[in-house]
Design a protein around this motif. Structure first.
Motif, short mmCIF file in Angstrom:
data_model
loop_
_atom_site.label_atom_id
_atom_site.label_comp_id
_atom_site.label_asym_id
_atom_site.label_seq_id
_atom_site.Cartn_x
_atom_site.Cartn_y
_atom_site.Cartn_z
N GLU A 237 49.86 82.40 0.77
CA GLU A 237 49.58 82.11 -0.64
C GLU A 237 49.10 80.67 -0.81
N ASP A 238 49.71 79.74 -0.07
CA ASP A 238 49.28 78.35 -0.15
C ASP A 238 47.84 78.21 0.32
N THR B 7 45.62 79.57 -2.38
CA THR B 7 45.56 78.63 -3.51
C THR B 7 44.65 77.46 -3.18
N ARG C 258 41.07 78.65 -3.32
CA ARG C 258 40.63 78.79 -4.72
C ARG C 258 40.35 77.44 -5.34
N ARG D 23 49.61 88.40 -5.75
CA ARG D 23 48.85 87.28 -6.31
C ARG D 23 47.62 86.99 -5.46
N ALA E 86 43.31 79.36 -12.69
CA ALA E 86 43.32 79.10 -11.25
C ALA E 86 41.97 79.39 -10.61
#
Length: 464
Positions: free
Chosen positions: A122-123, A126, A129, A158, A202
């Motif tokens: 996820e990091d 992120t 993105r 997510r 985001a």
């Protein structure tokens, strides 16, 4: 403290002596091992079914509340197992505890490691993105497998959302590409998709990257197509977000596009449309460096329209009452009148105008200062009357020789104004000794103009 009587058990569900801690550890694995240690196979299967259902729901729904439900179920089966174990005879501790630990520790360790790895993915998603790199977003999310979706379903979901947003951005870029190729609906659809992705803050950087790729393809190879695109971008309702960057690009590209489109339309002989593009450039960007070029373009377009109109009417002229002679038009690019002899377009009857010197005549409106319309000749003023004897009848007839009367209209081509509307009188030789005739001698006859006589008559029209 009193306890309710133990539940009835069947011959294959016999309670066994157990250690409460071992039961707790066994049930903590969510595999129902604690119930097996107590010999409660029915509870084991029931717990297994519920656990599988909750795990499936957590992976499918991927919501935090599902994880909370699963956590509560975990706590419930641990507590329930301890409660049942305390009502049973104590069994061997070490062996049961080691067995329970052997089942539970790998499960919990795997779940913890999977959750940790899911957060690491996820990091990475992120970070990608934030850098506007959809390819990196997809590459990072591709590392997610079923284990991550079980141990950290919301986290994996997510990432799926980020990938889905990138897929929509890819569709948006495809739509925008069709807009660059002439599809007016492509721009609308593309920006609508960009706006929908931008609803998640985001995704601002990935949206910006897609928008920048689209704007980076401007201008297109077709200047008029670029004008259409910049007009559409200018007409957008401001959204007060990153999509408004398109306004600056449109304003930066529009002047060159308008000038280029005007030039292209001039090449296609679409004079009025070309003039409209140049006029827009001057009206909307008066300080642009291409302003002088636009003024020159307008001048060329105006002259081209005038010249085209003049040429059409010249081609349609078949006499004094048709074409240019009936409806004159100006051509501002025509030569100005000067001292001496002006060249002219001679229209209408050419019986006498065809005898004028080549230096006086032209068929090119761009080289003519005047337009002379000549009508059919008629008898003019009398010059001399002479008697003639008919060889057959010996009858004498007086024949009056008259000048050739040619009605003419003269226009200044530069302005379209009429300069003269009169009848020329062409002189010539009269009373020859003999002349041939059919039938009886006519009472009126034209003089015989020489080339100089014709020049003398017409010179007053074209000389200053």
């Amino acid at each position: 403290m009193t306890y309710p009587p133990p539940p009835l058990t069947g011959p294959h569900d016999e309670p066994l002596p157990t250690d409460p801690l071992a039961v707790a550890l066994g049930n903590a694995s969510l595999l129902g091992a604690g119930y097996l240690l107590m010999g409660r196979r029915a509870l084991f299967w029931a717990a297994a079914v519920i656990t599988v259902a909750l795990v499936w729901m957590t992976a499918a729904v991927a919501a935090t509340w599902c994880e909370l439900v699963l956590l509560l179920w975990w706590a419930a089966v641990v507590a329930h197992g301890v409660r049942l174990a305390r009502r049973r005879p104590r069994g061997p501790r070490l062996g049961q505890r080691l067995l329970a630990l052997g089942l539970t520790v790998p499960v919990l360790l795997a779940a913890g490691l999977l959750r940790l790895d899911a957060h690491g993915i996820e990091d990475d998603v992120t970070e990608a993105r934030g850098g506007g790199d959809c390819e990196a977003v997809t590459a990072a999310q591709d590392r997610v497998w079923f284990g991550h979706r079980v141990a950290a379903a919301p986290v994996a979901a997510r990432g799926d959302t980020a990938v889905e947003a990138c897929e929509r951005l890819d569709r948006a870029e495809t739509e925008l590409a069709t807009g660059l190729n002439g599809d007016p609906n492509g721009l609308r659809s593309g920006f609508r998709l960009l706006a929908s992705v931008l609803e998640d803050p985001a995704d601002e950087k990935t949206v910006q990257a897609s928008l920048d790729r689209f704007l980076g393809r401007l201008p297109t190879g077709d200047a008029c197509e670029t004008v259409r695109i910049t007009d559409w971008l200018h007409a957008r309702t401001p959204a007060r977000n990153v999509l408004d960057r398109s306004f600056g690009t449109a304003s930066r590209l529009a002047p060159a596009a308008l000038a280029g489109c005007g030039d292209d339309l001039m090449g296609e002989r679409s004079w009025s449309q070309a003039r409209a593009r140049y006029e827009r450039l001057l009206a909307e960007y008066p300080d642009d460096s291409r302003a002088d070029r636009a003024r020159q373009g307008i001048r060329k377009a105006v002259l081209a329209v005038e010249l085209e109109r003049v040429e059409e009417r010249v081609r349609a002229t078949h006499g004094m009452t048709s074409g240019y002679c009936a409806e004159p038009a100006k051509y501002s690019g025509a030569p100005a009148r000067r001292e001496g002899t002006d060249r002219a377009l001679f229209l209408g009857d050419d019986e006498y105008t065809g005898k004028l010197p080549d230096g006086w005549r032209t068929t090119d409106p761009k080289k003519a200062a005047l337009v002379v319309c000549a009508g059919l000749p008629d008898f003019g003023r009398p010059v001399e009357t002479c008697p003639y004897r008919d060889d057959e009848t010996q009858r004498i007839t007086n024949v009056t020789f008259r000048k050739v009367a040619v009605p003419v209209k003269v226009y200044e081509l530069r302005t379209g104004k009429r300069l003269a509307d009169r009848t020329l009188q062409i002189d010539g030789a009269s009373c020859p000794q003999l002349f041939l005739t059919y039938g009886s001698a006519p009472s009126n006859k034209y003089v015989a103009p020489s080339g100089s006589d014709v020049r003398d008559a017409f010179s007053s029209l074209i000389k200053r």
